[in-house]
Design a protein around this motif. Structure first.
Motif, mmCIF file in Angstrom:
data_model
loop_
_atom_site.group_PDB
_atom_site.id
_atom_site.type_symbol
_atom_site.label_atom_id
_atom_site.label_comp_id
_atom_site.label_asym_id
_atom_site.label_seq_id
_atom_site.Cartn_x
_atom_site.Cartn_y
_atom_site.Cartn_z
ATOM 1 N N GLU A 44 -19.673 -0.523 -3.491
ATOM 2 C CA GLU A 44 -18.918 -1.880 -3.698
ATOM 3 C C GLU A 44 -17.498 -1.867 -3.375
ATOM 4 O O GLU A 44 -16.868 -2.909 -3.417
ATOM 5 C CB GLU A 44 -18.857 -2.201 -5.090
ATOM 6 C CG GLU A 44 -20.266 -2.331 -5.804
ATOM 7 C CD GLU A 44 -20.752 -2.597 -7.334
ATOM 8 O OE1 GLU A 44 -21.194 -3.621 -7.544
ATOM 9 O OE2 GLU A 44 -19.650 -1.779 -8.002
ATOM 10 N N ARG A 45 -16.852 -0.731 -3.208
ATOM 11 C CA ARG A 45 -15.224 -0.845 -3.075
ATOM 12 C C ARG A 45 -15.011 -1.514 -1.708
ATOM 13 O O ARG A 45 -15.565 -0.959 -0.419
ATOM 14 C CB ARG A 45 -14.803 0.340 -3.098
ATOM 15 C CG ARG A 45 -14.848 1.209 -4.606
ATOM 16 C CD ARG A 45 -14.355 2.542 -4.544
ATOM 17 N NE ARG A 45 -14.465 3.077 -5.946
ATOM 18 C CZ ARG A 45 -14.133 4.200 -6.413
ATOM 19 N NH1 ARG A 45 -13.785 5.248 -5.375
ATOM 20 N NH2 ARG A 45 -14.072 4.551 -7.491
ATOM 21 N N ILE A 88 -7.565 -6.530 -5.037
ATOM 22 C CA ILE A 88 -7.399 -5.878 -6.319
ATOM 23 C C ILE A 88 -6.130 -6.338 -6.903
ATOM 24 O O ILE A 88 -6.384 -6.754 -8.107
ATOM 25 C CB ILE A 88 -7.526 -4.257 -6.158
ATOM 26 C CG1 ILE A 88 -8.634 -3.969 -5.532
ATOM 27 C CG2 ILE A 88 -7.076 -3.824 -7.591
ATOM 28 C CD1 ILE A 88 -9.821 -3.700 -6.491
ATOM 29 N N LEU A 103 -15.824 0.305 -10.024
ATOM 30 C CA LEU A 103 -16.627 -0.067 -8.802
ATOM 31 C C LEU A 103 -17.411 1.150 -8.215
ATOM 32 O O LEU A 103 -16.778 2.183 -8.021
ATOM 33 C CB LEU A 103 -15.660 -0.576 -7.698
ATOM 34 C CG LEU A 103 -15.184 -1.801 -7.992
ATOM 35 C CD1 LEU A 103 -14.004 -2.323 -7.092
ATOM 36 C CD2 LEU A 103 -15.959 -3.125 -8.164
ATOM 37 N N ASP A 104 -18.363 0.755 -7.990
ATOM 38 C CA ASP A 104 -19.276 2.140 -7.146
ATOM 39 C C ASP A 104 -18.695 2.335 -5.980
ATOM 40 O O ASP A 104 -17.884 1.217 -5.296
ATOM 41 C CB ASP A 104 -20.599 1.778 -7.061
ATOM 42 C CG ASP A 104 -21.520 1.445 -8.348
ATOM 43 O OD1 ASP A 104 -21.147 2.269 -9.358
ATOM 44 O OD2 ASP A 104 -22.394 0.841 -8.395
ATOM 45 N N LYS A 105 -18.880 3.425 -5.413
ATOM 46 C CA LYS A 105 -18.298 3.630 -3.964
ATOM 47 C C LYS A 105 -18.890 2.598 -2.875
ATOM 48 O O LYS A 105 -18.141 2.319 -2.133
ATOM 49 C CB LYS A 105 -18.484 5.220 -3.490
ATOM 50 C CG LYS A 105 -17.834 6.145 -4.474
ATOM 51 C CD LYS A 105 -17.881 7.408 -3.699
ATOM 52 C CE LYS A 105 -17.237 8.513 -4.669
ATOM 53 N NZ LYS A 105 -15.869 8.314 -5.051
ATOM 54 N N ALA A 164 -8.609 -3.800 0.565
ATOM 55 C CA ALA A 164 -8.681 -3.502 -1.214
ATOM 56 C C ALA A 164 -7.351 -3.801 -1.676
ATOM 57 O O ALA A 164 -7.404 -4.343 -2.940
ATOM 58 C CB ALA A 164 -8.972 -2.133 -1.085
ATOM 59 N N HIS A 211 -3.712 0.892 -6.115
ATOM 60 C CA HIS A 211 -4.927 0.098 -6.420
ATOM 61 C C HIS A 211 -5.886 0.859 -6.681
ATOM 62 O O HIS A 211 -7.010 0.690 -7.748
ATOM 63 C CB HIS A 211 -5.436 -1.054 -5.497
ATOM 64 C CG HIS A 211 -5.938 -0.361 -3.978
ATOM 65 N ND1 HIS A 211 -4.874 0.064 -3.242
ATOM 66 C CD2 HIS A 211 -7.207 -0.015 -3.942
ATOM 67 C CE1 HIS A 211 -5.475 0.701 -1.973
ATOM 68 N NE2 HIS A 211 -6.913 0.533 -2.487
ATOM 69 N N THR A 212 -5.777 2.315 -6.437
ATOM 70 C CA THR A 212 -6.807 3.263 -6.425
ATOM 71 C C THR A 212 -6.602 3.851 -8.037
ATOM 72 O O THR A 212 -7.737 4.680 -8.357
ATOM 73 C CB THR A 212 -6.876 4.260 -5.454
ATOM 74 O OG1 THR A 212 -5.804 4.916 -5.639
ATOM 75 C CG2 THR A 212 -7.102 3.995 -4.291
ATOM 76 N N GLU A 231 -10.196 -0.409 2.946
ATOM 77 C CA GLU A 231 -8.782 -0.130 2.567
ATOM 78 C C GLU A 231 -7.807 -0.965 2.846
ATOM 79 O O GLU A 231 -6.945 -1.385 1.882
ATOM 80 C CB GLU A 231 -8.287 1.354 3.021
ATOM 81 C CG GLU A 231 -6.974 2.006 2.819
ATOM 82 C CD GLU A 231 -7.239 1.859 1.191
ATOM 83 O OE1 GLU A 231 -6.238 1.951 0.213
ATOM 84 O OE2 GLU A 231 -8.060 2.315 0.285
ATOM 85 N N TRP A 249 -10.592 -0.370 -10.218
ATOM 86 C CA TRP A 249 -11.264 0.468 -9.140
ATOM 87 C C TRP A 249 -11.996 1.603 -9.658
ATOM 88 O O TRP A 249 -13.290 1.777 -8.871
ATOM 89 C CB TRP A 249 -9.935 1.159 -8.371
ATOM 90 C CG TRP A 249 -10.347 1.902 -7.130
ATOM 91 C CD1 TRP A 249 -10.522 3.318 -7.050
ATOM 92 C CD2 TRP A 249 -10.481 1.259 -6.015
ATOM 93 N NE1 TRP A 249 -10.735 3.502 -5.648
ATOM 94 C CE2 TRP A 249 -10.913 2.322 -4.883
ATOM 95 C CE3 TRP A 249 -10.402 -0.119 -5.559
ATOM 96 C CZ2 TRP A 249 -11.057 2.256 -3.581
ATOM 97 C CZ3 TRP A 249 -10.896 -0.296 -3.985
ATOM 98 C CH2 TRP A 249 -11.081 0.978 -3.016
ATOM 99 N N LEU A 278 -15.477 -8.377 -8.935
ATOM 100 C CA LEU A 278 -14.223 -7.753 -8.984
ATOM 101 C C LEU A 278 -13.321 -8.670 -10.281
ATOM 102 O O LEU A 278 -12.905 -7.990 -11.105
ATOM 103 C CB LEU A 278 -13.248 -7.796 -7.707
ATOM 104 C CG LEU A 278 -13.785 -7.093 -6.799
ATOM 105 C CD1 LEU A 278 -13.004 -7.179 -5.382
ATOM 106 C CD2 LEU A 278 -13.473 -5.551 -7.142
#
Length: 126
Positions: free
Chosen positions: A77-78, A88, A73-75, A84, A64-65, A81, A70, A4
């Motif tokens: 790797e996220r 982030i 990042l691959d799904k 996050a 953050h989304t 919630e 964001w 990140l």
């Protein structure tokens, strides 16, 4: 967390790099008057510094989304919630502040050079 951080530095570094390129091109265009070029560059770098500081401050309040970080990042790797939003915003704030420190140093060099140039009266021959 390290991935990140790297992505945040790439994202913000790219934006700061493009702004720096624009400032450099503007200063090169004003190279006929070195004092004017340094002062203009100093002003624009200070504006960039203010923008970076404002973005660092606003990073905690933003969604953050909707950040570039964001999206990189691959799904898989996220982060989860609840975590996050904090991670982030923390990583983005850290990156903004690091680039702000470097930008402040560049602004200091530009303004110091402009001051030295004006004291030596090495402006255009007009």
């Amino acid at each position: 967390m390290e991935r990140l951080r790297n992505l945040a530095f790439q994202s913000i570094g790219r934006a700061v790099g493009f702004a720096g390129l624009a400032i450099f091109v503007m200063m090169a265009g004003l190279s006929y008057d070195p004092l004017l070029a340094l002062r203009s560059g100093g002003i624009l770098v200070l504006i960039l510094l203010i923008i970076l500081l404002l973005r660092a401050r606003a990073s905690a309040a933003g969604d953050h989304t909707r950040t570039e970080l964001w999206l990189y990042l691959d799904k898989s790797e996220r982060p989860a919630e609840p975590y996050a939003r904090w991670v982030i915003s923390t990583v983005l704030r850290e990156a903004y502040l690091r680039f702000a420190r470097w930008t402040a140093a560049v602004a200091a060099v530009l303004w110091s050079s402009a001051l030295l140039l004006s004291l030596l009266r090495l402006g255009p021959a007009s």
